[in-house]
Design an enzyme around this catalytic site. Structure first.
Site, PDB file in Angstrom:
ATOM      1  N   LYS A   9       0.903  -1.196  -0.117  1.00 47.66           N
ATOM      2  CA  LYS A   9       0.135   0.075   0.017  1.00 47.66           C
ATOM      3  C   LYS A   9       0.831   1.332   0.045  1.00 47.66           C
ATOM      4  O   LYS A   9       1.733   1.463   0.820  1.00 47.66           O
ATOM      5  CB  LYS A   9      -0.829  -0.108   1.247  1.00 47.66           C
ATOM      6  CG  LYS A   9      -1.747   1.248   1.416  1.00 47.66           C
ATOM      7  CD  LYS A   9      -2.887   1.457   2.654  1.00 47.66           C
ATOM      8  CE  LYS A   9      -2.125   1.531   3.768  1.00 47.66           C
ATOM      9  NZ  LYS A   9      -2.984   1.578   4.826  1.00 47.66           N
ATOM     10  N   SER A  25      -3.066   3.886 -17.454  1.00 46.39           N
ATOM     11  CA  SER A  25      -2.272   3.604 -16.396  1.00 46.39           C
ATOM     12  C   SER A  25      -1.916   4.761 -15.351  1.00 46.39           C
ATOM     13  O   SER A  25      -2.529   5.690 -15.385  1.00 46.39           O
ATOM     14  CB  SER A  25      -0.801   2.833 -16.758  1.00 46.39           C
ATOM     15  OG  SER A  25       0.121   3.977 -17.395  1.00 46.39           O
ATOM     16  N   THR A  57      -6.247  -0.243 -12.439  1.00 43.30           N
ATOM     17  CA  THR A  57      -5.459   0.076 -13.518  1.00 43.30           C
ATOM     18  C   THR A  57      -4.058  -0.694 -13.335  1.00 43.30           C
ATOM     19  O   THR A  57      -3.880  -1.732 -12.642  1.00 43.30           O
ATOM     20  CB  THR A  57      -5.206   1.425 -13.550  1.00 43.30           C
ATOM     21  OG1 THR A  57      -4.519   1.812 -14.931  1.00 43.30           O
ATOM     22  CG2 THR A  57      -4.459   2.192 -12.531  1.00 43.30           C
ATOM     23  N   TYR A  58      -3.117  -0.304 -13.982  1.00 44.96           N
ATOM     24  CA  TYR A  58      -1.594  -0.912 -13.636  1.00 44.96           C
ATOM     25  C   TYR A  58      -0.645   0.118 -13.505  1.00 44.96           C
ATOM     26  O   TYR A  58      -0.843   1.380 -13.799  1.00 44.96           O
ATOM     27  CB  TYR A  58      -1.288  -1.915 -14.878  1.00 44.96           C
ATOM     28  CG  TYR A  58      -1.151  -1.078 -16.337  1.00 44.96           C
ATOM     29  CD1 TYR A  58      -0.171  -0.557 -16.650  1.00 44.96           C
ATOM     30  CD2 TYR A  58      -2.428  -1.134 -17.043  1.00 44.96           C
ATOM     31  CE1 TYR A  58       0.010  -0.012 -17.991  1.00 44.96           C
ATOM     32  CE2 TYR A  58      -2.366  -0.240 -18.113  1.00 44.96           C
ATOM     33  CZ  TYR A  58      -1.159   0.124 -18.572  1.00 44.96           C
ATOM     34  OH  TYR A  58      -1.232   0.798 -19.853  1.00 44.96           O
ATOM     35  N   GLY A  73      -4.691   8.188 -19.131  1.00 43.41           N
ATOM     36  CA  GLY A  73      -5.886   7.617 -19.889  1.00 43.41           C
ATOM     37  C   GLY A  73      -7.373   7.946 -19.135  1.00 43.41           C
ATOM     38  O   GLY A  73      -7.407   9.127 -18.426  1.00 43.41           O
ATOM     39  N   ALA A  74      -8.141   7.058 -19.425  1.00 37.62           N
ATOM     40  CA  ALA A  74      -9.609   7.043 -19.013  1.00 37.62           C
ATOM     41  C   ALA A  74      -9.738   7.434 -17.443  1.00 37.62           C
ATOM     42  O   ALA A  74     -10.328   7.911 -16.739  1.00 37.62           O
ATOM     43  CB  ALA A  74     -10.580   5.885 -19.277  1.00 37.62           C
ATOM     44  N   ALA A  75      -8.505   6.693 -16.801  1.00 40.42           N
ATOM     45  CA  ALA A  75      -8.714   6.917 -15.126  1.00 40.42           C
ATOM     46  C   ALA A  75      -8.361   8.373 -14.794  1.00 40.42           C
ATOM     47  O   ALA A  75      -8.718   8.804 -13.555  1.00 40.42           O
ATOM     48  CB  ALA A  75      -7.541   6.121 -14.479  1.00 40.42           C
TER      49      ALA A  75
END
Length: 126
Positions: A9, A25, A57-58, A73-75
């Site tokens: 975390k 990502s 995501t990654y 990106g979309a995130a």
């Protein structure tokens, strides 16, 4: 039987960039990736403390010691610069492996510099 446990975390990191047109990502300072034992391209879950968004995501690598946390990106629609995030990974362990299990917990300051690392979360008291 296997149990899925919190593996690592990054606690309350600050978003530094949000790049809608960048290839997906989340870019994370390489020093933070290493401290939390997160590998490049590993799946991560992101929890946005500011707006309650939770998404998967990654991880990709950002420059070491840069403090960069860039949601791409979309995130990028789910986090803005300045937002506080919790970034987590999970892994499955057998009962035998759990005997040695300890998560990697990384705590940062306002500049996303490591201020503390632990392998347990304190017991919550009333």
């Amino acid at each position: 039987m296997q149990r899925t446990m919190l593996k690592s975390k990054l606690h309350r990191v600050h978003v530094t960039h949000s790049e809608l047109d960048y290839e997906g990502s989340c870019a994370i300072d390489e020093a933070l990736l290493e401290a939390a034992d997160i590998k490049e391209y590993q799946q991560i879950d992101i929890y946005n403390v500011n707006n309650g968004e939770r998404f998967t995501t990654y991880a990709i690598r950002a420059e070491r010691n840069s403090g960069i946390i860039s949601v791409n990106g979309a995130a990028a629609r789910k986090a803005s610069p300045g937002d506080l995030l919790i970034i987590a990974t999970y892994a499955s362990y057998t009962e035998a492996e759990l005997a040695q299990f300890k998560p990697q917990l990384v705590y940062v300051d306002a500049d996303n510099r490591i201020k503390n690392q632990r392998q347990h979360i304190p017991v919550q008291a009333a």
